[in-house]
Design a protein around this motif. Structure first.
Motif, PDB file in Angstrom:
ATOM      1  N   UNK A 198       0.813  -1.211   0.000  1.00 50.46           N
ATOM      2  CA  UNK A 198       0.000   0.000   0.000  1.00 50.46           C
ATOM      3  C   UNK A 198       0.846   1.260   0.000  1.00 50.46           C
ATOM      4  N   UNK A 199       0.219   2.381  -0.351  1.00 49.33           N
ATOM      5  CA  UNK A 199       0.914   3.656  -0.423  1.00 49.33           C
ATOM      6  C   UNK A 199       1.089   4.308   0.944  1.00 49.33           C
ATOM      7  N   UNK A 200       0.334   3.876   1.940  1.00 49.59           N
ATOM      8  CA  UNK A 200       0.434   4.480   3.261  1.00 49.59           C
ATOM      9  C   UNK A 200      -0.523   5.644   3.421  1.00 49.59           C
ATOM     10  N   UNK A 201      -0.927   5.887   4.656  1.00 52.70           N
ATOM     11  CA  UNK A 201      -1.873   6.959   4.937  1.00 52.70           C
ATOM     12  C   UNK A 201      -1.179   8.314   4.833  1.00 52.70           C
ATOM     13  N   UNK A 202      -1.877   9.358   4.387  1.00 48.08           N
ATOM     14  CA  UNK A 202      -1.260  10.685   4.256  1.00 48.08           C
ATOM     15  C   UNK A 202      -1.218  11.427   5.589  1.00 48.08           C
ATOM     16  N   UNK A 203      -0.175  12.243   5.758  1.00 47.84           N
ATOM     17  CA  UNK A 203      -0.066  13.097   6.934  1.00 47.84           C
ATOM     18  C   UNK A 203      -0.966  14.315   6.773  1.00 47.84           C
ATOM     19  N   UNK A 210       0.500  26.735  12.068  1.00 49.78           N
ATOM     20  CA  UNK A 210       1.656  26.133  11.409  1.00 49.78           C
ATOM     21  C   UNK A 210       2.781  25.803  12.382  1.00 49.78           C
ATOM     22  N   UNK A 211       3.219  26.786  13.183  1.00 46.41           N
ATOM     23  CA  UNK A 211       4.366  26.560  14.053  1.00 46.41           C
ATOM     24  C   UNK A 211       4.019  25.728  15.282  1.00 46.41           C
ATOM     25  N   UNK A 212       2.743  25.478  15.497  1.00 48.32           N
ATOM     26  CA  UNK A 212       2.355  24.663  16.652  1.00 48.32           C
ATOM     27  C   UNK A 212       2.940  23.263  16.552  1.00 48.32           C
ATOM     28  N   UNK A 213       3.145  22.770  15.318  1.00 45.06           N
ATOM     29  CA  UNK A 213       3.656  21.410  15.121  1.00 45.06           C
ATOM     30  C   UNK A 213       5.052  21.255  15.694  1.00 45.06           C
ATOM     31  N   UNK A 214       5.843  22.319  15.626  1.00 45.90           N
ATOM     32  CA  UNK A 214       7.198  22.241  16.151  1.00 45.90           C
ATOM     33  C   UNK A 214       7.334  22.711  17.578  1.00 45.90           C
ATOM     34  N   UNK A 215       6.214  23.072  18.201  1.00 47.36           N
ATOM     35  CA  UNK A 215       6.256  23.619  19.553  1.00 47.36           C
ATOM     36  C   UNK A 215       5.674  22.686  20.595  1.00 47.36           C
ATOM     37  N   UNK A 216       4.940  21.690  20.149  1.00 46.40           N
ATOM     38  CA  UNK A 216       4.324  20.771  21.116  1.00 46.40           C
ATOM     39  C   UNK A 216       5.092  19.448  21.093  1.00 46.40           C
ATOM     40  N   UNK A 217       5.574  18.999  22.253  1.00 46.78           N
ATOM     41  CA  UNK A 217       6.356  17.754  22.266  1.00 46.78           C
ATOM     42  C   UNK A 217       5.545  16.527  21.899  1.00 46.78           C
ATOM     43  N   UNK A 218       4.229  16.529  22.182  1.00 45.61           N
ATOM     44  CA  UNK A 218       3.439  15.351  21.826  1.00 45.61           C
ATOM     45  C   UNK A 218       3.322  15.196  20.312  1.00 45.61           C
ATOM     46  N   UNK A 219       3.187  16.318  19.587  1.00 48.63           N
ATOM     47  CA  UNK A 219       3.131  16.240  18.128  1.00 48.63           C
ATOM     48  C   UNK A 219       4.493  15.842  17.567  1.00 48.63           C
ATOM     49  N   UNK A 220       5.560  16.398  18.147  1.00 48.83           N
ATOM     50  CA  UNK A 220       6.906  16.011  17.706  1.00 48.83           C
ATOM     51  C   UNK A 220       7.141  14.521  17.914  1.00 48.83           C
ATOM     52  N   UNK A 221       6.685  13.994  19.051  1.00 42.35           N
ATOM     53  CA  UNK A 221       6.840  12.563  19.314  1.00 42.35           C
ATOM     54  C   UNK A 221       6.099  11.731  18.272  1.00 42.35           C
ATOM     55  N   UNK A 222       4.874  12.139  17.951  1.00 43.67           N
ATOM     56  CA  UNK A 222       4.105  11.390  16.959  1.00 43.67           C
ATOM     57  C   UNK A 222       4.763  11.469  15.577  1.00 43.67           C
ATOM     58  N   UNK A 223       5.361  12.606  15.252  1.00 45.00           N
ATOM     59  CA  UNK A 223       6.024  12.739  13.955  1.00 45.00           C
ATOM     60  C   UNK A 223       7.245  11.832  13.881  1.00 45.00           C
ATOM     61  N   UNK A 224       8.019  11.759  14.961  1.00 43.16           N
ATOM     62  CA  UNK A 224       9.176  10.862  14.970  1.00 43.16           C
ATOM     63  C   UNK A 224       8.728   9.408  14.909  1.00 43.16           C
ATOM     64  N   UNK A 276      -0.984   3.353  11.505  1.00 42.02           N
ATOM     65  CA  UNK A 276      -1.419   3.697  12.856  1.00 42.02           C
ATOM     66  C   UNK A 276      -0.664   4.925  13.373  1.00 42.02           C
ATOM     67  N   UNK A 277       0.644   4.998  13.073  1.00 35.05           N
ATOM     68  CA  UNK A 277       1.429   6.157  13.508  1.00 35.05           C
ATOM     69  C   UNK A 277       0.942   7.434  12.831  1.00 35.05           C
ATOM     70  N   UNK A 278       0.602   7.335  11.552  1.00 30.88           N
ATOM     71  CA  UNK A 278       0.075   8.505  10.837  1.00 30.88           C
ATOM     72  C   UNK A 278      -1.261   8.941  11.443  1.00 30.88           C
ATOM     73  N   UNK A 279      -2.119   7.966  11.739  1.00 24.54           N
ATOM     74  CA  UNK A 279      -3.417   8.293  12.342  1.00 24.54           C
ATOM     75  C   UNK A 279      -3.230   8.955  13.702  1.00 24.54           C
ATOM     76  N   UNK A 280      -2.276   8.457  14.496  1.00 27.18           N
ATOM     77  CA  UNK A 280      -2.014   9.075  15.800  1.00 27.18           C
ATOM     78  C   UNK A 280      -1.479  10.495  15.632  1.00 27.18           C
ATOM     79  N   UNK A 281      -0.619  10.686  14.641  1.00 22.05           N
ATOM     80  CA  UNK A 281      -0.088  12.026  14.376  1.00 22.05           C
ATOM     81  C   UNK A 281      -1.213  12.976  13.976  1.00 22.05           C
TER      82      UNK A 281
END
Length: 478
Positions: A31-36, A290-304, A377-382
């Motif tokens: 599969x192509x994978x879920x989009x961010x 926009x910049x909220x993505x790089x300011x919240x550690x929970x979003x950063x964790x999900x992105x990693x 699942x990681x994309x959905x959590x992100x």
């Protein structure tokens, strides 16, 4: 002869590679994978749009804006001694160690071994004379080298995934730290309110005791009845119960703050009454969402987590292709010690090893499907984290705006109660009213003061929640 054989060897190598690739298992159609989710595609809403200013993002020690030295000291102790944070930091070290193991798989391996064996060789075995039937030393020293060429990047993808998981663990450690900071500050704010509430309850009980005394004197003078006395007496047990509930809340909050700091209840008992002061109203940075993505550690964790899962998918795909290892060894072998270190005892060799996943298609496809599901699942959590983060900011902005209006209305009510008490005091001093009316006006004023204290505590709590919603200084310079 060399000119003739070189093209032949190349053709043979190409043929062997083609044969190896043809013998590989088929991965089917992954599969192509879920989009961010693009955060900018989400509407920020009126609350965020109206509140957005050119304000800075929260600094790391955002709680210092409350100007309470005891709170600052409590946070310093908690960040150093809280067991939950220590466990999160241990998980970061564990992730780094696992990344080190993954990195080791991308490097050449070198091993050295020395063996000295004394053995009796069978007279009827494979050992020739004069060893047959005799004891002899068999000595060997070997240096071996091996290198996985990693033609399809399986080990490199595994290393990249492991490094992403180090970043994931670090971001999760920041999440734990922010959660601790927010919980401690909000509990401290609640402790401050309970002290103010307790003060208002005590003052109210004192006024009710005075009312009871006045009612009893009026009854004895024939100006009142038992009903009047009973009505006042009925309010006292509820007030005393409320005072005890406040004392219980203070004790529990002190214990909770001590536990958050990693200390025992005795440290909580030593906490004095808070002295919180917020000099400026919270404001929002204009670069939302926009910049909220790089300011919240929970979003950063999900992105990693998404990045690590993507690398695991690449590693699972690489398993479908042949793997080539190069093995080489050199050393010395001899029977006995007399010739052990001579050049004639030298031994060496090269062994290429080719692994073909011919009959492992079902297992490899299952592994690839499993890693693909982990990625989805990681994309959905992100995506869920992005949506929840924006809603969190909007909720706190709406709460702050509402509390500002409530405080204005509360200030009007407090001013009205203060005016009524002042008029009652003047009437009592002029002999136009009795003390009962004055005491009732003071009770109404105390109730409005308690209401304002609660609104003030909610405003401070809203500030702490908004700082957490904006990331609590994650990504900011110390």
């Amino acid at each position: 002869m060399s000119t003739f054989h070189t093209p032949l060897l190349r053709a043979a190598g190409a043929a062997a590679l083609a044969l190896a690739l043809g013998a590989c298992a088929s991965m089917g159609k992954p599969g192509q994978g879920a989009p961010l989710l693009d955060a900018n595609a989400l509407g920020a809403g009126k609350a965020i749009g109206a509140a957005a200013t050119a304000a800075d993002w929260p600094r790391q020690a955002w709680w210092q804006d409350l100007h309470d030295p005891q709170l600052n000291q409590l946070l310093a102790v908690a960040l150093a001694d809280n067991p939950g944070l220590q466990a999160a930091e241990a998980r970061v070290r564990q992730a780094r160690a696992l990344a080190g193991l993954a990195e080791d798989r991308t490097r050449p391996k070198a091993d050295a071994s020395v063996s000295l064996d004394r053995e009796r060789y069978s007279l009827h075995g494979s050992a020739p004379a004069p060893l047959a039937g005799q004891y002899a030393w068999r000595n060997q020293a070997t240096l071996s080298l091996s290198y996985d060429l990693d033609l399809w990047g399986r080990n490199r993808s595994a290393l990249a995934a492991a490094l992403d998981e180090v970043q994931l663990a670090s971001a999760e450690s920041q999440v734990a730290q922010l959660t601790l900071q927010t919980a401690l500050v909000r509990s401290y704010i609640q402790l401050s309110f309970e002290f103010e509430r307790q003060e208002c309850i005590r003052a109210g009980l004192a006024r009710r005791d005075q009312l009871l005394e006045l009612s009893q004197r009026r009854r004895r003078a024939g100006l009142g009845t038992e009903v009047d006395v009973a009505q006042v007496e009925a309010t006292l047990p509820a007030g005393r119960r409320e005072l005890e509930q406040s004392a219980e809340a203070i004790a529990l909050l002190r214990n909770q703050l001590a536990a958050l700091a990693g200390k025992g209840p005795a440290d909580g008992e030593a906490l004095t009454r808070p002295a919180l002061r917020l000099e400026r109203a919270p404001a929002l940075p204009s670069a939302l969402p926009a910049e909220l993505l790089g300011r919240r550690p929970d979003i950063a964790a999900q992105r990693w987590r998404v990045e690590a899962a993507a690398q695991r998918v690449d590693a699972a795909k690489a398993d479908f292709y042949p793997n080539l290892n190069l093995l080489a060894f050199a050393g010395l072998q001899s029977f006995g010690f007399a010739h052990f270190l001579e050049a004639a005892s030298a031994t060496r060799g090269v062994t290429p090893a080719l692994t073909l996943p011919i009959f492992a298609g079902a297992r490899l496809r299952a592994q690839l499907d499993q890693q693909g599901a982990v990625y989805d699942a990681a994309v959905a959590q992100y995506n869920g984290s992005v949506v929840a983060a924006l809603a969190d900011v909007a909720n706190n902005v709406a709460k702050a705006q509402s509390l500002q209006q409530q405080q204005a209305l509360g200030a009007d009510a407090l001013a009205t109660a203060a005016k009524a008490r002042q008029l009652a005091a003047r009437a009592y001093a002029a002999g136009l009213s009795d003390a009962v009316n004055l005491l009732h006006s003071e009770l109404a004023l105390l109730q409005e003061q308690q209401n304002m204290a609660q609104l003030g505590a909610r405003r401070l709590d809203s500030y702490a929640s908004l700082m957490a919603a904006l990331g609590g200084g994650f990504g900011a310079l110390p």
